[in-house]
Enzyme design. Sequence first.
Site, PDB file in Angstrom:
ATOM      1  N   GLU A 295       0.811  -1.217   0.000  1.00 26.13           N
ATOM      2  CA  GLU A 295       0.000   0.000   0.000  1.00 26.13           C
ATOM      3  C   GLU A 295       0.847   1.270   0.000  1.00 26.13           C
ATOM      4  O   GLU A 295       0.425   2.312  -0.490  1.00 26.13           O
ATOM      5  CB  GLU A 295      -0.939   0.015   1.220  1.00 26.13           C
ATOM      6  CG  GLU A 295      -2.098  -0.961   1.123  1.00 26.13           C
ATOM      7  CD  GLU A 295      -1.719  -2.361   1.590  1.00 26.13           C
ATOM      8  OE1 GLU A 295      -2.598  -3.229   1.627  1.00 26.13           O
ATOM      9  OE2 GLU A 295      -0.525  -2.577   1.908  1.00 26.13           O
ATOM     10  N   ASP A 337      21.115  21.584 -28.344  1.00 26.78           N
ATOM     11  CA  ASP A 337      21.372  22.737 -29.177  1.00 26.78           C
ATOM     12  C   ASP A 337      22.758  23.273 -28.833  1.00 26.78           C
ATOM     13  O   ASP A 337      23.246  23.079 -27.713  1.00 26.78           O
ATOM     14  CB  ASP A 337      20.285  23.794 -28.900  1.00 26.78           C
ATOM     15  CG  ASP A 337      20.475  25.052 -29.713  1.00 26.78           C
ATOM     16  OD1 ASP A 337      20.829  24.936 -30.896  1.00 26.78           O
ATOM     17  OD2 ASP A 337      20.271  26.147 -29.174  1.00 26.78           O
ATOM     18  N   ASP A 636      16.788  25.928 -26.374  1.00 26.74           N
ATOM     19  CA  ASP A 636      16.237  27.185 -25.869  1.00 26.74           C
ATOM     20  C   ASP A 636      15.417  27.931 -26.909  1.00 26.74           C
ATOM     21  O   ASP A 636      14.726  28.889 -26.587  1.00 26.74           O
ATOM     22  CB  ASP A 636      17.352  28.099 -25.361  1.00 26.74           C
ATOM     23  CG  ASP A 636      18.384  28.415 -26.440  1.00 26.74           C
ATOM     24  OD1 ASP A 636      18.212  27.958 -27.590  1.00 26.74           O
ATOM     25  OD2 ASP A 636      19.363  29.116 -26.133  1.00 26.74           O
ATOM     26  N   THR A 733       5.138  -0.426   9.633  1.00 23.93           N
ATOM     27  CA  THR A 733       6.434  -1.099   9.634  1.00 23.93           C
ATOM     28  C   THR A 733       7.103  -1.056   8.267  1.00 23.93           C
ATOM     29  O   THR A 733       8.325  -0.979   8.169  1.00 23.93           O
ATOM     30  CB  THR A 733       6.254  -2.565  10.068  1.00 23.93           C
ATOM     31  OG1 THR A 733       5.434  -2.608  11.227  1.00 23.93           O
ATOM     32  CG2 THR A 733       7.597  -3.202  10.376  1.00 23.93           C
TER      33      THR A 733
END
Length: 903
Positions: A295, A337, A636, A733
Amino acid sequence: MPTRPVPAPEAGSGAHERPADAVLAALDTRIDGLSAAEAEARLARYGPNALRVIRSRSALRILLDQLTSVVVLLLLAATAVAAVVGEWPEAVAIGAVLAINIFIGFATELRARSALDALLEFEAPRARAVRDGRVSDVDARVLVPGDVVLLEAGDLVPADARLVEAAEARTDEAALTGESLPVEKAATDRLAADTPLHARTTMLYKGTVLVAGRARAVVVATGMSSEIGRIGGLVEGIKDERTPLERRLGSLGKRLIAVALGAGAIVTLMGVLRGEAWATMLKTGLALAIAAVPEGLPATITIALAVGIHRMARRRALTRRLPAVESLGAATVICTDKTGTLTTGQQTITEIRTVSASYQVTGAGVVPEGTFQCDGDTIDPQAHAALVRLLVVGAMANDATLEEDDGDWRVVGDPTDGAFLVVARKAGIEPDAAARSDELPFASERQLMAVFEAGEAGWLARTKGAPVAILGRCDRLAESNGSEPVLDDAARARLLAMNDELAAKGLRVLALAEGRVAAPTDAALRELVFLGFAGMIDPPAEGVKQTIARFRDAGIRTIMLTGDQQRTAEAIGRDLGLLAVGEETMDGSELASIPDDRLADRVARVAAFSRVSPETKLRLVSAYRARGDIVAMLGDGVNDAAALRKADVGVAMGERGTDVARQAADVVLQDDRFPTIGAAIEEGRVIYDNIRKFVFYLFSCNLAEVIVLLGAGVAGLPLPLQPLQILWLNLVTDTFPALSLAMEPGEPDVMKRPPRDPEQHILSASMLRLIGVWGAILAAVTLVGFGITLDGDLTRAQTICFMTLAFGQLFHLGTARSRAAVLGHRIVSNRWALGAVVLVVLLQLLTVGYAPLARLLAVAPPTLQDWALIIGLSSLPAILGQVWKQRPRRRQASAATRNTIEP
């Protein structure tokens, strides 16, 4: 205004090849612009001059995405089963776990999205348009095809436009084409229809900058019909794909389903065959489903990725999608680039050749700090008369200015002119603007510029330009001793060879000369004194070479994509260490001739691509992915946006990057530094290591619970653990120690290993073997405790079983940590792990010491004898684990596991 504006008029298509007057006529406009009424009508027809942004995922979409996790779906199913069989405490508890998992994932991703959205805010620019014969300052969003706009140096081009008039105009098109040098523009050039984008000298494109001169142009395309918009269309056409981690977690989820259903079915069938009631067996099956499903896994993975986001943010990398953090760590290829990413994006003079000496200049960018060296020795440039003379000419024959604001330097004007101002300032030379009486601007036909200073002896001309053009106007040489010998054919050949030598290094070379002339005219620029050459380059950014070398050590290839010519790409690639033995460069024209089905094999030998278009970058990213590589794309510019979106991880520059690039990316580098991506990849690798550690921990603990239940069922024993006890084990636990493993620091050699196999499952064969061994060991000691104490008091036996398994799992944390964690200071390197141990011990003692909780969990306080049994049995796996970890490490251990749980 219509909801769906129509595309740009066909009259504007092919504008680069048609004369300006023909384009004006086709657009039904005039050189003095549209009328205001016509502009308003066209705005209603074509829509605003704006780009459609790539919207971030909505909060609702982020929330719904949390429900797609297989583990979350299993928890939902377990909640439903618990409700059906009337186990409402279990149903409520599992439902609470489900809600916590969803909330953690939602809150973390929403926070990352909000941070990026703040970075993307920008203000639309203004434009000067001619309307009704008058120049008006208008919002650039209201420009329409047919508008005539005026631009000066420093202006942002507001829309795609055909030049009508141009006076020494040059544009910076790096964001669009990747071309690092300013592009000369001319309204009268004749171009072919198939002229590539970077060579269309008659056009101005939206988003580029006019760095020199003046221009009048007619708008031919706006908004999404512009070149930037066309690239935006490419970006929109790329579907989001799952990251490598998401794919692996999906595979893991399928295995979980198989285990949970299989284990539940086996236990239920065994019980029915023994004559047990269906209700009892459904309850037992629920207990087994709870035991089989970790879980805490979704929350642990989410928190591990959130920790990575936080660590990356501290190192100036902002992440918008959680799984992208880990995907960076899986990268096998970095496509990047060049301009502004690998290089500074600023022209810098690095070498100067006078007639008789060679000088190297240190310092990159526009900050005027650096030294001059000659023959390897640092010199005082003021002591070299020929050098000073050349630098003065470079600073005077100049239209740029160098400005400083609180320690920040910037060039206003042409970057090439700026480079001469910077190098002159490094030598302590300031240009005397007052001495400049007249100017001959740069023109493409004469390939030079000149300034003139009036004096009693006539005009002193200072000029710089293309080497061949300057040499053609010189008849003497400036020697270092002050003499000016005749420039004969032998000297001319020697100088041309010197120019070729500098160009072969990838330098852009300009020549400089001065002399007395009769008049400040082009015709009078004759019989000048040749001073020398200046070689400039967009130099490597700080730390780039070291980062590329680090990537090579990590088995990651760095691939450069640039709009520059092939010779420049090759020189820079070698300088950066990109080109290893056997690797080569490839030009965009050659690349275009290779079909897609052969491209993946061909790119394996190429490390630098020149003259690439946005479509080419997209093809390359696809080709590397087709080879099985995990591709990170850095860029960019607008021309990078489609490739950023297509890559496994898109990384954009935050300061200098265009808005389109930042929106297409998964990660934004806030400091625009290439080494930051190296730090981000390191964090990604650390995260994957930690994910494997806590997956090993959680699954071995959960397998132990399954084996305990199955073993008891096979032996015909009562149920050794109640569903709420199992849920407590999984939530307390298991989960707290697993979360602490998400905080485990990186291993020293994390960037010295080759990349892991992109197809490798988290639960690999070696991992499954280890999980099986340690799950069996934990289950064995637990069943021993249960069997020893099963003497008629089932509650006592279940308590011994519950406590033994709890402490056994807790002590198992030491086995799950890295081998180095038990040596020296590394044992306390993760204080979260030590804190988790203390917390879980206290909580576990609370289960038997606090009566209401003990009643809920159906446990009884153990006796001293019980405690001795519990501690003895639960510590045995931990002792075995430490002995096992200290044995000699196998050399053949896989790189992906040898520093996590695999010794």
